[in-house]
Design an enzyme around this catalytic site. Structure first.
Site, mmCIF file in Angstrom:
data_model
loop_
_atom_site.group_PDB
_atom_site.id
_atom_site.type_symbol
_atom_site.label_atom_id
_atom_site.label_comp_id
_atom_site.label_asym_id
_atom_site.label_seq_id
_atom_site.Cartn_x
_atom_site.Cartn_y
_atom_site.Cartn_z
ATOM 1 N N HIS A 141 0.853 -1.237 -0.023
ATOM 2 C CA HIS A 141 0.136 -0.145 -0.019
ATOM 3 C C HIS A 141 0.898 1.301 -0.077
ATOM 4 O O HIS A 141 0.173 2.334 -0.356
ATOM 5 C CB HIS A 141 -0.993 -0.153 1.296
ATOM 6 N N ASP A 171 0.132 -7.637 1.479
ATOM 7 C CA ASP A 171 0.591 -6.313 1.822
ATOM 8 C C ASP A 171 2.036 -6.107 1.828
ATOM 9 O O ASP A 171 2.731 -5.274 2.378
ATOM 10 C CB ASP A 171 -0.137 -5.449 2.888
ATOM 11 N N SER A 250 4.924 2.402 8.018
ATOM 12 C CA SER A 250 4.419 1.272 7.129
ATOM 13 C C SER A 250 5.649 0.757 6.270
ATOM 14 O O SER A 250 6.272 1.578 5.589
ATOM 15 C CB SER A 250 3.368 1.692 6.237
#
Length: 417
Positions: A141, A171, A250
């Protein structure tokens, strides 16, 4: 001889009195200033016992002799792993929403003048060096649909990167930089199967753009199954931690006390979009499985059974007259033309009302897969992801009409891959 009359005498006396007054005030003022100077000099005398600590230049080596063992450990982990962690800046081309007309109170629509058909959005995240070839692991993402990728290292070097491939289901994604291998420091990968609750957990990343920030906490839970947010499928065996994870973290590593990667920081549960102490990382053993395939093929192909599952609740136990100790995964739905449908697995087709709402019952209950016991639906997802491939044949034991029966299933690739 001069004659001095009474007026002259009075004038001379007045001048003498005025001069005396001025001289006295001036003398007193001078004495006050001298006193102030003396007092000020006393205050400015340096007491070496209470002098402020001298600031340490950035390139000075800090003496850690007097720090405690926890501080030394965290500093050592940062020093050894930070050169492997990168800051990723991305630029994405975004489409302008199609209906950009502004209605007025009379019912006319006025378009926005000179509105571009596309605009660019900037974002950032974290990642880590995977190998000496320049491959960098991050979250899908973070880099999805990026037009421009820039990777910065802790020494200040910034280079362009290209997208190699990604897996929305886990992911995970891989990008690549063309850099001298001598300046690339791959991380050490741990073994997430050995992760335990209470284990020290450390993150290094770029929260809110604050580059190379370290946070520390513990592993709060293991074995969480969470939707990736990019697809309909779930990520098994995620690691939960209270180490602060925020936007910008992230794609960065979750580390153990040896500086080895336990997982890839991916998501948080928070109403404020900032750390609430409930963060999740993709386990490193899934990274080991997925990333080599992304590097080789641009993606990863998962096996597919073709069912939706539910855990066994007390309401289901009561409605299906099951033993109170019954465990397993109830099949709620079987997808058409799926491996499950072709093998004759039965889904739940009866809806009943309970105090909490409506539940669906009546399907097969998976109690084992290839002789591995199934306690919950998470066990089925985890086993399929970790231990099987498309075209594999598995044996499910299911509870049907109070009888356990074996059913063979040949797995297909997940749809859309």
């Amino acid at each position: 001889m001069f004659k001095i009359n009474n007026l002259s005498v009075k004038f001379i006396i007045l001048i003498i009195l005025f001069a005396s007054l001025i001289f006295g005030c001036t003398n007193n003022k001078i004495n006050q200033i001298e006193d102030l100077r003396k007092n000020n000099n006393e205050l400015n005398k340096t007491d070496t016992s209470s002098s402020p600590t001298k600031l340490t230049p950035k390139n000075t080596i800090i003496d850690l002799e007097n720090t405690d063992s926890e501080e030394r450990l965290l500093n050592n982990i940062f020093s050894s792993v930070a050169p492997s962690v990168v800051h990723i800046n991305i630029t994405k081309e975004m489409d302008v929403p199609s209906n950009q007309n502004i209605p007025d109170s009379f019912g006319f629509n006025f378009g926005i003048p000179d509105e571009p058909e596309q605009y660019f959005e900037r974002g950032e995240g974290s990642g880590f060096v995977y190998d000496k070839e320049g491959h960098i692991v991050t979250n899908y993402h973070v880099v999805e649909n990026a037009e421009v990728l820039e990777v910065s290292f802790i020494d200040g070097l910034t280079v362009k990167a290209k997208y190699i491939g990604g897996d929305p289901d886990s992911d995970l994604a891989v990008i690549k930089v063309l850099s001298d291998p001598s300046i690339l420091y791959p991380v050490q990968l741990g073994n997430s199967d050995n992760t335990f609750i209470g284990q020290r957990a450390i993150t290094i990343g770029n929260p809110f753009g604050q580059t190379w920030s370290l946070t520390a906490g513990v592993v709060s839970a293991v074995g969480r199954t969470m939707r990736s947010g990019n697809s309909a499928f779930s990520i098994p065996e995620m690691i939960q931690t209270d180490a602060a994870i925020n936007p910008g973290n992230s794609g960065g590593p979750l580390l153990n006390s040896n500086g080895e990667v336990l997982g890839v920081n991916t998501m948080i549960l928070s109403q404020s979009r900032s750390s609430s102490g409930v963060g999740f990382a993709v386990p490193v053993n899934i990274v080991k499985m997925v990333v080599p395939n992304i590097i080789a093929n641009g993606t990863y192909i998962y096996p597919w059974l073709g069912v939706t599952l539910s855990n066994i609740s007390l309401d289901i136990i009561d409605a299906m007259n099951l033993d109170l100790k019954q465990r397993g995964a109830l099949i709620i739905n079987v997808f058409d033309d799926s491996p499950a449908a072709n093998s004759g697995l039965r889904d739940s087709q009866k809806n009943i009302e309970v105090s909490g709402g409506t539940i669906t019952i009546g399907g097969d209950i998976v109690v084992s897969i290839n002789e591995t016991e199934v306690q919950t639906s998470d066990d089925v997802i985890s086993y399929l992801v970790k231990y099987t491939q498309p075209k594999d044949t598995i044996v499910l034991k299911v509870l049907r009409d109070n009888t356990i029966i074996p059913i063979e299933v040949i797995l297909d690739p997940r749809p859309g891959k």
